[in-house]
Enzyme design. Structure first.
Site, PDB file in Angstrom:
ATOM      1  N   ASP A 268       5.763   2.918  -0.392  1.00  0.00           N
ATOM      2  CA  ASP A 268       4.756   3.830   0.159  1.00  0.00           C
ATOM      3  C   ASP A 268       5.487   5.075   0.640  1.00  0.00           C
ATOM      4  OD1 ASP A 268       1.660   3.501   1.281  1.00  0.00           O
ATOM      5  OD2 ASP A 268       2.835   4.975   2.393  1.00  0.00           O
ATOM      6  N   ASP A 306      -3.013   1.847  -5.193  1.00  0.00           N
ATOM      7  CA  ASP A 306      -4.119   1.875  -4.220  1.00  0.00           C
ATOM      8  C   ASP A 306      -4.060   3.258  -3.573  1.00  0.00           C
ATOM      9  OD1 ASP A 306      -6.214   0.944  -2.692  1.00  0.00           O
ATOM     10  OD2 ASP A 306      -4.927  -0.010  -1.205  1.00  0.00           O
ATOM     11  N   CYS A 359     -10.832   3.632  -2.097  1.00  0.00           N
ATOM     12  CA  CYS A 359     -12.008   3.249  -1.295  1.00  0.00           C
ATOM     13  C   CYS A 359     -12.904   4.484  -1.166  1.00  0.00           C
ATOM     14  CB  CYS A 359     -11.625   2.639   0.051  1.00  0.00           C
ATOM     15  SG  CYS A 359     -10.673   3.716   1.112  1.00  0.00           S
TER      16      CYS A 359
HETATM   17  C1  LIG Z   1      -5.359   3.598   0.619  1.00  0.00           C
HETATM   18  S1  LIG Z   1      -3.869   3.654   1.446  1.00  0.00           S
HETATM   19  C2  LIG Z   1      -3.100   2.146   0.990  1.00  0.00           C
HETATM   20  C3  LIG Z   1      -3.663   0.939   1.678  1.00  0.00           C
HETATM   21  C4  LIG Z   1      -2.871  -0.323   1.408  1.00  0.00           C
HETATM   22  N1  LIG Z   1      -2.659  -0.572   0.003  1.00  0.00           N
HETATM   23  C5  LIG Z   1      -3.558  -1.535   2.013  1.00  0.00           C
HETATM   24  O1  LIG Z   1      -4.082  -2.382   1.305  1.00  0.00           O
HETATM   25  O2  LIG Z   1      -3.553  -1.627   3.245  1.00  0.00           O
HETATM   26  C6  LIG Z   1      -2.964   4.828   0.515  1.00  0.00           C
HETATM   27  C7  LIG Z   1      -1.490   4.882   0.831  1.00  0.00           C
HETATM   28  O3  LIG Z   1      -0.881   5.759  -0.091  1.00  0.00           O
HETATM   29  C8  LIG Z   1       0.252   6.327   0.534  1.00  0.00           C
HETATM   30  N2  LIG Z   1       0.680   7.480  -0.283  1.00  0.00           N
HETATM   31  C9  LIG Z   1       0.186   8.728  -0.316  1.00  0.00           C
HETATM   32  N3  LIG Z   1       0.819   9.457  -1.256  1.00  0.00           N
HETATM   33  C10 LIG Z   1       1.738   8.660  -1.833  1.00  0.00           C
HETATM   34  C11 LIG Z   1       2.708   8.829  -2.855  1.00  0.00           C
HETATM   35  N4  LIG Z   1       2.840   9.984  -3.483  1.00  0.00           N
HETATM   36  N5  LIG Z   1       3.481   7.773  -3.178  1.00  0.00           N
HETATM   37  C12 LIG Z   1       3.340   6.603  -2.544  1.00  0.00           C
HETATM   38  N6  LIG Z   1       2.434   6.376  -1.559  1.00  0.00           N
HETATM   39  C13 LIG Z   1       1.647   7.389  -1.215  1.00  0.00           C
HETATM   40  C14 LIG Z   1      -0.230   6.602   1.931  1.00  0.00           C
HETATM   41  O4  LIG Z   1       0.857   6.679   2.831  1.00  0.00           O
HETATM   42  C15 LIG Z   1      -1.124   5.399   2.210  1.00  0.00           C
HETATM   43  O5  LIG Z   1      -0.430   4.394   2.905  1.00  0.00           O
END
Ligand SMILES: C[S@@+](CC[C@H](N)C(=O)[O-])C[C@H]1O[C@@H](n2cnc3c(N)ncnc32)[C@H](O)[C@@H]1O
Length: 423
Positions: A268, A306, A359
């Site tokens: 992440d 996600d 979501c």
């Molecule tokens: C919808 S949330 C994930 C929720 C998690 N999968 C769960 O089930 O609790 C999206 C996540 O994407 C991360 N994120 C945003 N841009 C990103 C990137 N370029 N690479 C990896 N992670 C990223 C954010 O920090 C955030 O934690």
């Protein structure tokens, strides 16, 4: 809490510092703050109808106070005898210019029926406290009764849902909960999902919870993890890369799916969230979850993306977001999501399955991202999700080849998933 920080984080910080509050007071405070944000538009309309337009109330703290007393009046049916002591302060603890007698009038004066907008979307946006632009967009996608039911569901404090672990043991977990006096029921659309039918905090004291047999998880999140399964057989023994693992909600569920003979590689962008995921995996002794950086994507049989999104499907849980989002921010999410998919497309091995999930309720972040990805990156095909869920559940969960879980048909928030196979 009033300056634009996400409500969830601000509330957690404020409650951490409020050492004198007991458990019940903490829960009530969190509920009241969420509710004031959730019903903000309707509460402000009531305030205007009573002759106190929020724009004329100078201090944000005073606006919050008026919203609070109106929430207690309109949504809890409380009288001034009850509310008065709640808003009395022993001293000048915070800025406040509104006198008690004005608040008493706000609670006790007859409230004329507020003038509601005539147009369908604007009426719904007012009635359920959503911004006009969002409801107008959703009105282009759903007939009015469907949209109204969706907004009504997103306008309620959400029920906590849990996942029984390991998969397939829900009946046993429900029986154990019943033995411990907690009334719970299965959620039909997801095989491991459990809804607790009473004040949710008691479940955290149960043995079955302490043994790690229940994890808090939205129904939609459970369905997204299910969308990572192969059509035949199970994920057991496979390697899954959880690219946007956040605090690890789905990571833990994926770890259960692949079992000890498989691996979950979690990453992440946020180190803070990833540290939480690491801690949760450690607490559950899930040694087959690792956090390599960079993620060795070519080793993965399945990649879950996600993606960061507008969270329009989770507005019941995070109501403040609806006042912060704009149509422009949705466009920006689309671009980020597409870039994320494009970046990893070259790294995954041939034959790998990429599950793209959000979501969000908006096609800009869902269908359009998949469409634009397929147009720009050759070699991927969409695999329909209906065969995975079977005809009965697919009728509720699927829209074309995609998973589109929409409240209230699917309890909890709104979710989307697409399966993309690399040829
Ligand atoms: C919808 S949330 C994930 C929720 C998690 N999968 C769960 O089930 O609790 C999206 C996540 O994407 C991360 N994120 C945003 N841009 C990103 C990137 N370029 N690479 C990896 N992670 C990223 C954010 O920090 C955030 O934690």
């Amino acid at each position: 809490m009033l300056k634009g920080e996400p409500l969830k984080a601000a509330l957690a910080n404020a409650l951490r510092d409020a050492e004198s509050l007991g458990g019940q007071e903490r829960r009530f405070t969190a509920l009241a703050v969420r509710e004031m944000s959730r019903h903000q538009r309707l509460l402000d309309l009531a305030s205007r109808t009573l002759g106190h337009p929020p724009s004329k109330i100078g201090l944000l703290e005073d606006q919050a106070l008026v919203r609070y007393v109106l929430w207690r009046r309109l949504f809890c049916g409380a009288s001034w005898a009850r509310i008065g002591p709640e808003v009395k302060l022993p001293g000048p603890v915070r800025p406040r210019t509104i006198k008690d007698d004005l608040l008493a009038r706000v609670v006790e004066s007859p409230l004329p029926e507020p003038a509601m907008p005539e147009s369908g979307p604007e009426r719904l946006a007012t009635r359920y406290s959503f911004p006009n632009w969002l409801v107008q967009r959703l009105a282009e996608l759903h007939p009015e009764p469907v949209l109204e039911a969706m907004l009504a569901a997103l306008d309620e404090d959400p029920t906590l849902h849990f996942r029984a672990r390991p998969s397939g043991t829900r009946a046993e977990v429900l029986a154990r909960l019943a033995e411990e006096g907690v009334v719970a029921e299965p959620v039909e659309v997801a095989p491991d999902a459990v809804r607790i039918a009473e004040a949710s905090h008691r479940v955290f004291e149960t043995r079955v919870m302490k043994e790690g047999r229940l994890q808090v998880q939205d129904v939609g999140s459970q369905l997204i993890v299910e969308a990572c399964r192969p059509l035949e057989g199970s994920l057991s023994g496979q390697t899954v890369a959880d690219v946007c693992a956040g605090a690890g909600g789905k990571t833990l569920a994926l770890a259960d799916e692949v079992g000890k003979s498989g691996r979950v590689l979690a990453g992440d962008r946020s180190r803070r969230r990833l540290a939480q995921a690491r801690e949760r995996a450690r607490e559950l002794s899930l040694r087959h979850v690792s956090f390599p950086h960079p993620l060795p994507m070519a080793q993965a049989d399945v990649v879950l993306v996600d993606a960061p999104c507008s969270g329009t499907g989770s507005l019941a849980r995070e109501p403040d977001q609806k006042w912060k989002l704009t149509a422009k921010s949705v466009e920006e999410f689309h671009d980020t999501q597409l870039a994320l998919l494009e970046e990893l497309a070259g790294q995954v091995k041939p034959g790998a399955l990429v599950v793209y999930a959000t979501c969000s309720l908006l096609p800009e972040e869902n269908d359009a991202v998949v469409r634009d990805f397929l147009a720009r990156v050759p070699g991927f095909t969409v695999e329909p999700l209906a065969p995975l869920f079977g005809p009965e559940r697919a009728a509720v969960l699927c829209d074309g080849p995609f998973l589109r879980a929409l409240p209230p048909r699917v309890p909890g928030g709104g979710f989307f998933a697409a399966r993309l196979r690399k040829g």
